[in-house]
Motif scaffolding. Structure first.
Motif, PDB file in Angstrom:
ATOM      1  N   THR A  53       1.049  -1.377  -0.024  1.00 38.71           N
ATOM      2  CA  THR A  53       0.010   0.041   0.048  1.00 38.71           C
ATOM      3  C   THR A  53       0.898   1.288  -0.090  1.00 38.71           C
ATOM      4  O   THR A  53       1.752   1.192   0.954  1.00 38.71           O
ATOM      5  CB  THR A  53      -0.898   0.209   1.198  1.00 38.71           C
ATOM      6  OG1 THR A  53      -1.587  -1.231   1.104  1.00 38.71           O
ATOM      7  CG2 THR A  53      -1.924   1.264   1.163  1.00 38.71           C
ATOM      8  N   TYR A  54       0.900   1.879  -0.904  1.00 38.98           N
ATOM      9  CA  TYR A  54       1.544   3.213  -1.147  1.00 38.98           C
ATOM     10  C   TYR A  54       0.460   4.450  -0.970  1.00 38.98           C
ATOM     11  O   TYR A  54      -0.503   4.494  -0.930  1.00 38.98           O
ATOM     12  CB  TYR A  54       2.123   3.177  -2.543  1.00 38.98           C
ATOM     13  CG  TYR A  54       2.696   2.010  -3.078  1.00 38.98           C
ATOM     14  CD1 TYR A  54       3.924   1.896  -2.841  1.00 38.98           C
ATOM     15  CD2 TYR A  54       2.165   0.969  -3.829  1.00 38.98           C
ATOM     16  CE1 TYR A  54       4.830   0.769  -3.233  1.00 38.98           C
ATOM     17  CE2 TYR A  54       2.813  -0.111  -4.146  1.00 38.98           C
ATOM     18  CZ  TYR A  54       4.433  -0.144  -3.964  1.00 38.98           C
ATOM     19  OH  TYR A  54       4.938  -1.346  -4.362  1.00 38.98           O
ATOM     20  N   PHE A  55       1.460   5.652  -0.514  1.00 38.50           N
ATOM     21  CA  PHE A  55       0.583   6.835  -0.150  1.00 38.50           C
ATOM     22  C   PHE A  55       1.567   7.933  -1.341  1.00 38.50           C
ATOM     23  O   PHE A  55       2.807   7.913  -1.289  1.00 38.50           O
ATOM     24  CB  PHE A  55       1.134   7.121   1.294  1.00 38.50           C
ATOM     25  CG  PHE A  55       0.329   8.496   1.576  1.00 38.50           C
ATOM     26  CD1 PHE A  55      -1.040   8.326   1.712  1.00 38.50           C
ATOM     27  CD2 PHE A  55       0.736   9.696   1.825  1.00 38.50           C
ATOM     28  CE1 PHE A  55      -1.876   9.292   2.064  1.00 38.50           C
ATOM     29  CE2 PHE A  55      -0.038  10.819   1.946  1.00 38.50           C
ATOM     30  CZ  PHE A  55      -1.468  10.552   2.276  1.00 38.50           C
ATOM     31  N   LYS A  57       2.139  11.740  -2.893  1.00 38.25           N
ATOM     32  CA  LYS A  57       1.816  13.044  -2.390  1.00 38.25           C
ATOM     33  C   LYS A  57       2.889  14.063  -2.907  1.00 38.25           C
ATOM     34  O   LYS A  57       4.047  13.624  -3.209  1.00 38.25           O
ATOM     35  CB  LYS A  57       1.790  13.120  -0.970  1.00 38.25           C
ATOM     36  CG  LYS A  57       3.048  12.885  -0.040  1.00 38.25           C
ATOM     37  CD  LYS A  57       2.724  13.141   1.357  1.00 38.25           C
ATOM     38  CE  LYS A  57       3.969  12.769   2.250  1.00 38.25           C
ATOM     39  NZ  LYS A  57       3.775  13.047   3.481  1.00 38.25           N
ATOM     40  N   LEU A  67       5.482   4.657   1.366  1.00 42.07           N
ATOM     41  CA  LEU A  67       5.155   3.309   1.881  1.00 42.07           C
ATOM     42  C   LEU A  67       3.808   3.955   2.837  1.00 42.07           C
ATOM     43  O   LEU A  67       4.001   5.017   3.522  1.00 42.07           O
ATOM     44  CB  LEU A  67       5.851   2.332   2.617  1.00 42.07           C
ATOM     45  CG  LEU A  67       6.696   1.516   1.910  1.00 42.07           C
ATOM     46  CD1 LEU A  67       7.574   0.733   2.866  1.00 42.07           C
ATOM     47  CD2 LEU A  67       5.703   0.652   0.987  1.00 42.07           C
ATOM     48  N   GLU A  68       2.712   3.353   2.660  1.00 44.53           N
ATOM     49  CA  GLU A  68       1.546   4.244   3.582  1.00 44.53           C
ATOM     50  C   GLU A  68       2.135   4.106   5.113  1.00 44.53           C
ATOM     51  O   GLU A  68       1.886   4.906   5.817  1.00 44.53           O
ATOM     52  CB  GLU A  68       0.546   3.318   3.468  1.00 44.53           C
ATOM     53  CG  GLU A  68      -0.861   3.866   4.056  1.00 44.53           C
ATOM     54  CD  GLU A  68      -2.021   3.307   4.039  1.00 44.53           C
ATOM     55  OE1 GLU A  68      -3.106   4.160   3.847  1.00 44.53           O
ATOM     56  OE2 GLU A  68      -2.272   1.993   4.201  1.00 44.53           O
ATOM     57  N   SER A  69       3.032   2.823   5.412  1.00 41.63           N
ATOM     58  CA  SER A  69       3.369   2.804   6.615  1.00 41.63           C
ATOM     59  C   SER A  69       4.544   3.642   7.124  1.00 41.63           C
ATOM     60  O   SER A  69       4.750   3.811   8.448  1.00 41.63           O
ATOM     61  CB  SER A  69       3.943   1.509   6.889  1.00 41.63           C
ATOM     62  OG  SER A  69       4.927   0.971   6.005  1.00 41.63           O
ATOM     63  N   GLN A  71       5.388   7.428   5.934  1.00 43.12           N
ATOM     64  CA  GLN A  71       4.984   8.663   5.023  1.00 43.12           C
ATOM     65  C   GLN A  71       6.273   9.603   5.088  1.00 43.12           C
ATOM     66  O   GLN A  71       5.969  10.887   4.727  1.00 43.12           O
ATOM     67  CB  GLN A  71       3.708   9.194   5.162  1.00 43.12           C
ATOM     68  CG  GLN A  71       2.665   8.109   4.665  1.00 43.12           C
ATOM     69  CD  GLN A  71       1.150   8.661   5.030  1.00 43.12           C
ATOM     70  OE1 GLN A  71       1.178   9.603   5.182  1.00 43.12           O
ATOM     71  NE2 GLN A  71       0.452   7.475   5.183  1.00 43.12           N
ATOM     72  N   GLY A  96      -2.413  14.060  -0.272  1.00 44.97           N
ATOM     73  CA  GLY A  96      -1.942  12.571  -0.457  1.00 44.97           C
ATOM     74  C   GLY A  96      -3.281  11.789  -0.783  1.00 44.97           C
ATOM     75  O   GLY A  96      -4.199  11.854  -0.556  1.00 44.97           O
ATOM     76  N   THR A  98      -3.895   7.333  -1.024  1.00 46.65           N
ATOM     77  CA  THR A  98      -3.542   6.036  -0.855  1.00 46.65           C
ATOM     78  C   THR A  98      -3.802   5.104  -2.163  1.00 46.65           C
ATOM     79  O   THR A  98      -4.725   5.360  -2.763  1.00 46.65           O
ATOM     80  CB  THR A  98      -4.283   5.282   0.352  1.00 46.65           C
ATOM     81  OG1 THR A  98      -3.837   6.202   1.549  1.00 46.65           O
ATOM     82  CG2 THR A  98      -3.830   3.871   0.621  1.00 46.65           C
ATOM     83  N   VAL A 100      -3.115   1.204  -3.595  1.00 47.70           N
ATOM     84  CA  VAL A 100      -3.071  -0.281  -3.369  1.00 47.70           C
ATOM     85  C   VAL A 100      -2.466  -0.970  -4.338  1.00 47.70           C
ATOM     86  O   VAL A 100      -3.202  -1.007  -5.420  1.00 47.70           O
ATOM     87  CB  VAL A 100      -4.022  -1.017  -2.574  1.00 47.70           C
ATOM     88  CG1 VAL A 100      -3.823  -2.435  -2.447  1.00 47.70           C
ATOM     89  CG2 VAL A 100      -4.771  -0.351  -1.428  1.00 47.70           C
TER      90      VAL A 100
END
Length: 114
Positions: A53-55, A57, A67-69, A71, A96, A98, A100
């Motif tokens: 899962t990416y973020f 922004k 990585l979403e985890s 940021q 930003g 999210t 997947v």
């Protein structure tokens, strides 16, 4: 990472083109086009990539992938300047988004490529 995504996208397009060409040349022989079977490592990597899962922004004026985890530290900073985008896209990237999976990440970033 972005280079890896681009290579994956290009290889997928090449495989599709080969299949379409084979069907156009001789539809009855299209079934004989050799297909490569992915190794277990490639399958595992594919599932891992889809599970990521990416973020995405704005970061220092450019589109960045996190990585979403985590940021705080970008995985990749693209060469896409946020100020060159539409105002609505600039605002979205300021907040930003999210995303997947790698495939969705590629599709998302393609929308901003010029």
């Amino acid at each position: 990472m972005l280079k890896k995504i681009i290579v994956l996208l290009i290889s997928t397009i090449a495989a599709i083109s080969l299949t379409v060409f084979a069907l156009a040349v001789n539809p009855n022989e299209a079934a004989t086009v050799p297909k490569t079977t992915p190794t277990s490592a490639e399958i595992s990597e594919s599932f891992d990539a889809e599970a990521m899962t990416y973020f995405v922004k704005s970061h220092k004026g450019y589109i960045a992938i996190f990585l979403e985890s985590n940021q705080n530290e970008p995985l990749e900073v693209t060469d896409i300047n946020v100020t060159s985008l539409r105002l609505v896209d600039q605002e979205t990237l300021e907040k930003g988004v999210t995303v997947v999976g790698e495939e969705n990440l590629v599709l998302f970033l393609e929308d901003f490529a010029h």
